[in-house]
Design an enzyme around this catalytic site. Sequence first.
Site, short mmCIF file in Angstrom:
data_model
loop_
_atom_site.label_atom_id
_atom_site.label_comp_id
_atom_site.label_asym_id
_atom_site.label_seq_id
_atom_site.Cartn_x
_atom_site.Cartn_y
_atom_site.Cartn_z
N LYS A 131 -12.40 2.06 -14.10
CA LYS A 131 -12.91 0.73 -13.74
C LYS A 131 -13.43 -0.03 -14.96
O LYS A 131 -13.33 -1.27 -15.00
CB LYS A 131 -13.98 0.86 -12.65
CG LYS A 131 -13.44 1.38 -11.31
CD LYS A 131 -12.33 0.51 -10.75
CE LYS A 131 -12.02 0.84 -9.28
NZ LYS A 131 -10.93 0.00 -8.75
N ASP A 180 0.86 -1.19 0.00
CA ASP A 180 0.00 0.00 0.00
C ASP A 180 0.89 1.23 0.00
O ASP A 180 2.05 1.18 0.41
CB ASP A 180 -0.90 0.01 1.25
CG ASP A 180 -2.16 0.83 1.06
OD1 ASP A 180 -3.26 0.22 0.92
OD2 ASP A 180 -2.08 2.08 1.03
N TYR A 208 -13.42 7.69 -12.26
CA TYR A 208 -13.51 6.36 -11.63
C TYR A 208 -14.16 5.36 -12.58
O TYR A 208 -13.68 4.25 -12.77
CB TYR A 208 -14.33 6.52 -10.34
CG TYR A 208 -14.36 5.31 -9.44
CD1 TYR A 208 -13.41 5.15 -8.42
CD2 TYR A 208 -15.35 4.34 -9.56
CE1 TYR A 208 -13.45 4.06 -7.58
CE2 TYR A 208 -15.40 3.25 -8.72
CZ TYR A 208 -14.45 3.11 -7.73
OH TYR A 208 -14.50 2.02 -6.90
N ASN A 247 -5.63 -4.21 -6.29
CA ASN A 247 -6.85 -3.71 -5.65
C ASN A 247 -6.77 -2.24 -5.24
O ASN A 247 -7.78 -1.65 -4.88
CB ASN A 247 -7.10 -4.62 -4.42
CG ASN A 247 -8.13 -4.11 -3.48
OD1 ASN A 247 -9.32 -4.21 -3.78
ND2 ASN A 247 -7.71 -3.55 -2.36
N1 LIG Z 1 -15.68 -0.15 -1.05
C1 LIG Z 1 -16.46 -0.08 -2.11
O1 LIG Z 1 -17.64 0.21 -2.03
C2 LIG Z 1 -15.90 -0.40 -3.47
C3 LIG Z 1 -16.79 -0.65 -4.52
C4 LIG Z 1 -16.28 -0.95 -5.76
C5 LIG Z 1 -14.91 -1.01 -5.95
N2 LIG Z 1 -14.07 -0.74 -4.92
C6 LIG Z 1 -12.65 -0.81 -5.17
O2 LIG Z 1 -12.06 -1.64 -4.20
C7 LIG Z 1 -10.69 -1.29 -4.04
C8 LIG Z 1 -10.38 -1.18 -2.56
O3 LIG Z 1 -11.06 -0.07 -2.04
P1 LIG Z 1 -11.68 -0.01 -0.58
O4 LIG Z 1 -13.12 0.28 -0.72
O5 LIG Z 1 -11.24 -1.17 0.23
O6 LIG Z 1 -11.06 1.35 -0.05
P2 LIG Z 1 -9.83 1.70 0.90
O7 LIG Z 1 -9.69 3.17 0.80
O8 LIG Z 1 -9.99 1.07 2.22
O9 LIG Z 1 -8.62 0.95 0.16
C9 LIG Z 1 -7.92 1.50 -0.92
C10 LIG Z 1 -6.45 1.40 -0.59
O10 LIG Z 1 -5.68 1.77 -1.73
C11 LIG Z 1 -4.56 2.48 -1.26
N3 LIG Z 1 -4.00 3.32 -2.32
C12 LIG Z 1 -4.49 4.47 -2.82
N4 LIG Z 1 -3.68 4.97 -3.75
C13 LIG Z 1 -2.62 4.11 -3.86
C14 LIG Z 1 -1.45 4.07 -4.64
N5 LIG Z 1 -1.17 5.04 -5.52
N6 LIG Z 1 -0.60 3.03 -4.48
C15 LIG Z 1 -0.86 2.05 -3.59
N7 LIG Z 1 -1.96 2.04 -2.79
C16 LIG Z 1 -2.82 3.05 -2.93
C17 LIG Z 1 -5.08 3.29 -0.09
O11 LIG Z 1 -4.03 3.74 0.76
C18 LIG Z 1 -6.03 2.31 0.56
O12 LIG Z 1 -5.40 1.55 1.58
C19 LIG Z 1 -10.48 0.00 -4.84
O13 LIG Z 1 -9.90 -0.30 -6.09
C20 LIG Z 1 -11.90 0.50 -5.02
O14 LIG Z 1 -12.03 1.32 -6.16
C21 LIG Z 1 -14.53 -0.45 -3.69
#
Ligand SMILES: NC(=O)c1ccc[n+]([C@@H]2O[C@H](COP(=O)([O-])OP(=O)(O)OC[C@H]3O[C@@H](n4cnc5c(N)ncnc54)[C@H](O)[C@@H]3O)[C@@H](O)[C@H]2O)c1
Length: 254
Positions: A162, A39, A158, A92
């Site tokens: 995606k 991360d 976004y 992710n």
């Molecule tokens: N939570 C939701 O509702 C949801 C829905 C659809 C898709 N997603 C996708 O799931 C994935 C995880 O998201 P989440 O919801 O767990 O959110 P989250 O914010 O908990 O996790 C995202 C993580 O990515 C890290 N990150 C951001 N930029 C980065 C970079 N440049 N390099 C390395 N790490 C980086 C952040 O520090 C964070 O820990 C994402 O790709 C998000 O788009 C989430």
Amino acid sequence: MHNEEFTGRVAIVTGAAGGIGRESARLFAERGASVIVADINLAGAQDTVDIITAGGGAATAVRVDVASAVSVKEMVAATIATYGRLDIAHNNAGIKGADETIVDMPEEVWHAGISIMLDGVFFCMKHEIPEMLKVGGGAIINTSSGAGLIGVARFSNYVAAKHGVIGLTKAAALEYITQGIRINAICPGTARSQMVEEWMQGSAEAEASVAALHPIGRIAGPEEIAEAAVWLASDAASFVVGTAMSVDGGYTTL
Ligand SMILES: NC(=O)c1ccc[n+]([C@@H]2O[C@H](COP(=O)([O-])OP(=O)(O)OC[C@H]3O[C@@H](n4cnc5c(N)ncnc54)[C@H](O)[C@@H]3O)[C@@H](O)[C@H]2O)c1
């Protein structure tokens, strides 16, 4: 045998400082994998490692900026230096959507979404795949979104990133399946995470209105999304190639 299914395998999970990635890292470790918890937030990644090691699993935190090809290359090199091989990757890492119309969206906001969530997945696969080829195969799961399948207004950076992840996943799946690497995407609906908490800002009404978008009537726990990623990496998914699997409480079925 649920608990031992990844014994001897090594997994990278990016965006594993919290949310879906933390749960995915935890589940891979619980089922026997050694996990690189990657991360941009190293302290958060270390917290995930502490959770895993407290549960008896093996994990190492690595700082990565997935938008940087050099940083991603170093992450994969650190994986090999630490555990000697790579079998599984859950790409992710992500950031939240812009909440701006296209006309008002600053160029740098557009580019941040694309570079972290689309370039990032490309850079990860570019450096992960050669290591998987060395061990005769592997599995990659890229996190797309329900917003990778349908449009969402004011989220164009976004949504575009995606949708791109799904296309990239399909092309990559076709390129590498004959060499034993299965590549798939997951498309989560809304799951509780830092990103989503920031967006809902603690408002019960906001959560209720987001929950109402999902026919199941609630948002997910991050572990409910991670379970799908872990299943796609498992031998139980041996015939699943190039899919974009919805894990969304019916959100994109409406
Ligand atoms: N939570 C939701 O509702 C949801 C829905 C659809 C898709 N997603 C996708 O799931 C994935 C995880 O998201 P989440 O919801 O767990 O959110 P989250 O914010 O908990 O996790 C995202 C993580 O990515 C890290 N990150 C951001 N930029 C980065 C970079 N440049 N390099 C390395 N790490 C980086 C952040 O520090 C964070 O820990 C994402 O790709 C998000 O788009 C989430």
